[in-house]
Design a protein around this motif. Structure first.
Motif, PDB file in Angstrom:
ATOM      1  N   SER A 191       0.829  -1.208   0.000  1.00 46.38           N
ATOM      2  CA  SER A 191       0.000   0.000   0.000  1.00 46.38           C
ATOM      3  C   SER A 191       0.862   1.256   0.000  1.00 46.38           C
TER       4      SER A 191
ATOM      5  N   ALA B 127       0.668   3.908  -3.020  1.00 45.15           N
ATOM      6  CA  ALA B 127       0.274   5.296  -2.761  1.00 45.15           C
ATOM      7  C   ALA B 127       1.382   6.259  -3.185  1.00 45.15           C
TER       8      ALA B 127
ATOM      9  N   GLU C 216       1.005   9.118  -6.265  1.00 46.89           N
ATOM     10  CA  GLU C 216       1.227  10.549  -6.049  1.00 46.89           C
ATOM     11  C   GLU C 216       2.397  11.062  -6.882  1.00 46.89           C
TER      12      GLU C 216
ATOM     13  N   ALA D 240      -3.930   8.553  -4.842  1.00 42.54           N
ATOM     14  CA  ALA D 240      -3.751   7.236  -4.235  1.00 42.54           C
ATOM     15  C   ALA D 240      -5.117   6.619  -3.955  1.00 42.54           C
TER      16      ALA D 240
ATOM     17  N   ASP E 277      -5.723   2.018   0.084  1.00 41.61           N
ATOM     18  CA  ASP E 277      -4.299   2.036   0.419  1.00 41.61           C
ATOM     19  C   ASP E 277      -4.023   3.061   1.516  1.00 41.61           C
ATOM     20  N   LEU E 278      -4.638   4.220   1.408  1.00 45.63           N
ATOM     21  CA  LEU E 278      -4.439   5.255   2.427  1.00 45.63           C
ATOM     22  C   LEU E 278      -4.988   4.799   3.775  1.00 45.63           C
TER      23      LEU E 278
END
Length: 54
Positions: free
Chosen positions: A19, A23, A27, A33, A37-38
């Motif tokens: 993740s 992400a 970015e 993202a 994942d965040l």
């Protein structure tokens, strides 16, 4: 402790690492993202989108 605990912990670690890489790559390439994942990284996606670059 179950026999699968080390495997599960290792899988979780790989998931978090994946993740973070996903992400960061998104970015870096000017894309957003993925929210999942965040969240896995402990970042609120709504608040993350409010961050502006200089």
């Amino acid at each position: 402790m179950s026999k699968n605990q080390p495997r599960s912990t290792f899988a979780d670690l790989l998931g978090i690492l994946g993740s973070a890489i996903s992400a960061a790559a998104a970015e870096e390439n000017g894309r957003s993202a993925r929210p999942q994942d965040l969240r896995r990284l402990g970042i609120d996606p709504t608040e993350f989108r409010k961050i502006r670059r200089f």
